[in-house]
Write a protein that holds these residues in place. Structure first.
Motif, PDB file in Angstrom:
ATOM      1  N   PHE A 202       0.980  -1.148  -0.102  1.00 42.02           N
ATOM      2  CA  PHE A 202      -0.153  -0.039   0.048  1.00 42.02           C
ATOM      3  C   PHE A 202       0.854   1.232  -0.002  1.00 42.02           C
ATOM      4  O   PHE A 202       2.220   1.015   0.247  1.00 42.02           O
ATOM      5  CB  PHE A 202      -0.969   0.018   1.352  1.00 42.02           C
ATOM      6  N   LYS A 203       0.106   2.431  -0.255  1.00 41.52           N
ATOM      7  CA  LYS A 203       0.835   3.614  -0.166  1.00 41.52           C
ATOM      8  C   LYS A 203       0.178   4.318   0.902  1.00 41.52           C
ATOM      9  O   LYS A 203      -1.115   4.289   1.066  1.00 41.52           O
ATOM     10  CB  LYS A 203       0.875   4.559  -1.670  1.00 41.52           C
ATOM     11  N   ASP A 204       0.873   5.128   1.728  1.00 39.81           N
ATOM     12  CA  ASP A 204       0.398   5.879   2.454  1.00 39.81           C
ATOM     13  C   ASP A 204      -0.219   7.251   2.081  1.00 39.81           C
ATOM     14  O   ASP A 204       0.182   7.344   0.753  1.00 39.81           O
ATOM     15  CB  ASP A 204       1.214   6.078   3.943  1.00 39.81           C
ATOM     16  N   PRO A 205      -0.823   8.252   2.800  1.00 40.57           N
ATOM     17  CA  PRO A 205      -1.030   9.409   2.199  1.00 40.57           C
ATOM     18  C   PRO A 205       0.086  10.239   1.643  1.00 40.57           C
ATOM     19  O   PRO A 205      -0.192  11.126   0.888  1.00 40.57           O
ATOM     20  CB  PRO A 205      -1.924  10.199   3.284  1.00 40.57           C
ATOM     21  N   ASN A 206       1.231  10.076   2.008  1.00 40.71           N
ATOM     22  CA  ASN A 206       2.414  10.685   1.474  1.00 40.71           C
ATOM     23  C   ASN A 206       2.959  10.125  -0.001  1.00 40.71           C
ATOM     24  O   ASN A 206       3.847  10.826  -0.471  1.00 40.71           O
ATOM     25  CB  ASN A 206       3.948  10.554   2.490  1.00 40.71           C
ATOM     26  N   GLY A 207       2.402   9.149  -0.327  1.00 38.55           N
ATOM     27  CA  GLY A 207       2.908   8.341  -1.377  1.00 38.55           C
ATOM     28  C   GLY A 207       3.959   7.291  -1.036  1.00 38.55           C
ATOM     29  O   GLY A 207       4.435   6.640  -2.210  1.00 38.55           O
ATOM     30  N   ASN A 208       4.480   7.162   0.399  1.00 35.74           N
ATOM     31  CA  ASN A 208       5.483   5.940   0.552  1.00 35.74           C
ATOM     32  C   ASN A 208       4.856   4.600   0.627  1.00 35.74           C
ATOM     33  O   ASN A 208       3.720   4.351   0.970  1.00 35.74           O
ATOM     34  CB  ASN A 208       6.070   6.239   2.042  1.00 35.74           C
ATOM     35  N   GLU A 209       5.531   3.560  -0.061  1.00 33.77           N
ATOM     36  CA  GLU A 209       5.045   2.445  -0.239  1.00 33.77           C
ATOM     37  C   GLU A 209       5.613   1.559   0.863  1.00 33.77           C
ATOM     38  O   GLU A 209       6.726   1.515   1.238  1.00 33.77           O
ATOM     39  CB  GLU A 209       5.572   1.862  -1.461  1.00 33.77           C
ATOM     40  N   PHE A 210       4.420   0.552   1.371  1.00 36.23           N
ATOM     41  CA  PHE A 210       4.822  -0.241   2.542  1.00 36.23           C
ATOM     42  C   PHE A 210       4.393  -1.784   1.925  1.00 36.23           C
ATOM     43  O   PHE A 210       3.443  -1.725   1.379  1.00 36.23           O
ATOM     44  CB  PHE A 210       4.244   0.203   3.912  1.00 36.23           C
ATOM     45  N   GLY A 211       4.667  -2.687   2.768  1.00 32.46           N
ATOM     46  CA  GLY A 211       3.993  -3.889   2.712  1.00 32.46           C
ATOM     47  C   GLY A 211       3.622  -4.507   4.195  1.00 32.46           C
ATOM     48  O   GLY A 211       3.708  -3.899   5.086  1.00 32.46           O
ATOM     49  N   VAL A 212       2.326  -5.224   4.152  1.00 32.84           N
ATOM     50  CA  VAL A 212       1.930  -5.917   5.114  1.00 32.84           C
ATOM     51  C   VAL A 212       1.816  -7.582   4.665  1.00 32.84           C
ATOM     52  O   VAL A 212       1.215  -7.743   3.741  1.00 32.84           O
ATOM     53  CB  VAL A 212       0.598  -5.587   5.653  1.00 32.84           C
ATOM     54  N   TRP A 213       2.123  -8.271   5.712  1.00 30.45           N
ATOM     55  CA  TRP A 213       2.484  -9.640   5.637  1.00 30.45           C
ATOM     56  C   TRP A 213       1.838 -10.409   6.414  1.00 30.45           C
ATOM     57  O   TRP A 213       1.797  -9.875   7.681  1.00 30.45           O
ATOM     58  CB  TRP A 213       3.892 -10.013   5.382  1.00 30.45           C
ATOM     59  N   SER A 214       1.477 -11.575   6.408  1.00 27.64           N
ATOM     60  CA  SER A 214       1.069 -12.558   7.529  1.00 27.64           C
ATOM     61  C   SER A 214       1.414 -14.020   7.004  1.00 27.64           C
ATOM     62  O   SER A 214       1.482 -14.257   5.787  1.00 27.64           O
ATOM     63  CB  SER A 214      -0.417 -12.495   7.424  1.00 27.64           C
ATOM     64  N   GLN A 215       1.230 -14.850   7.799  1.00 25.61           N
ATOM     65  CA  GLN A 215       1.737 -16.461   7.450  1.00 25.61           C
ATOM     66  C   GLN A 215       0.429 -17.198   7.059  1.00 25.61           C
ATOM     67  O   GLN A 215      -0.507 -16.588   7.048  1.00 25.61           O
ATOM     68  CB  GLN A 215       2.103 -16.986   8.947  1.00 25.61           C
TER      69      GLN A 215
END
Length: 116
Positions: free
Chosen positions: A103-116
């Motif tokens: 996802f991108k936060d409101p600043n345009g920075n890209e992150f990931g979220v993971w799960s098993q």
């Protein structure tokens, strides 16, 4: 806990500090300690770090490191990200060891979220 030769702290550029704090508080339950008008440390994030004011953002397609957050429930995290104003850039996909989304936060920075 500080450990010799271990990654200990992240500093992340953001265009709007107040908006960033609101987003991560709503999406992930983080809280913050401010150090002046241009810097805020995040808490409850799993690693120590802070956000600093900057005109820049980071994305994988520009060679950035991907900061990945762990979630017990990916669908709940997607809902939280979208409700807080983030944009899903990669829907849930499998990878060796689990599943994740970007996802991108409101600043345009890209992150990931993971799960098993």
């Amino acid at each position: 806990m500080d450990q010799h030769n271990k990654i200990n702290y992240l500093e992340i550029p953001v265009k709007n500090l107040a908006q960033t704090k609101t987003f991560f508080s709503r999406a992930f339950g983080w809280d913050f300690t401010d150090y002046g008008p241009e810097y805020s440390c995040f808490n409850q994030a799993g690693i120590a770090g802070g956000f600093y004011l900057s005109p820049h953002s980071f994305e994988l397609n520009r060679g950035s490191v991907l900061i990945v957050i762990y979630s017990d429930d990916l669908l709940e995290s997607i809902t939280g990200v979208e409700a807080a104003g983030g944009t899903i850039t990669e829907p849930v996909f499998s990878f060796p060891g689990g599943r994740r989304f970007h996802f991108k936060d409101p600043n345009g920075n890209e992150f990931g979220v993971w799960s098993q």
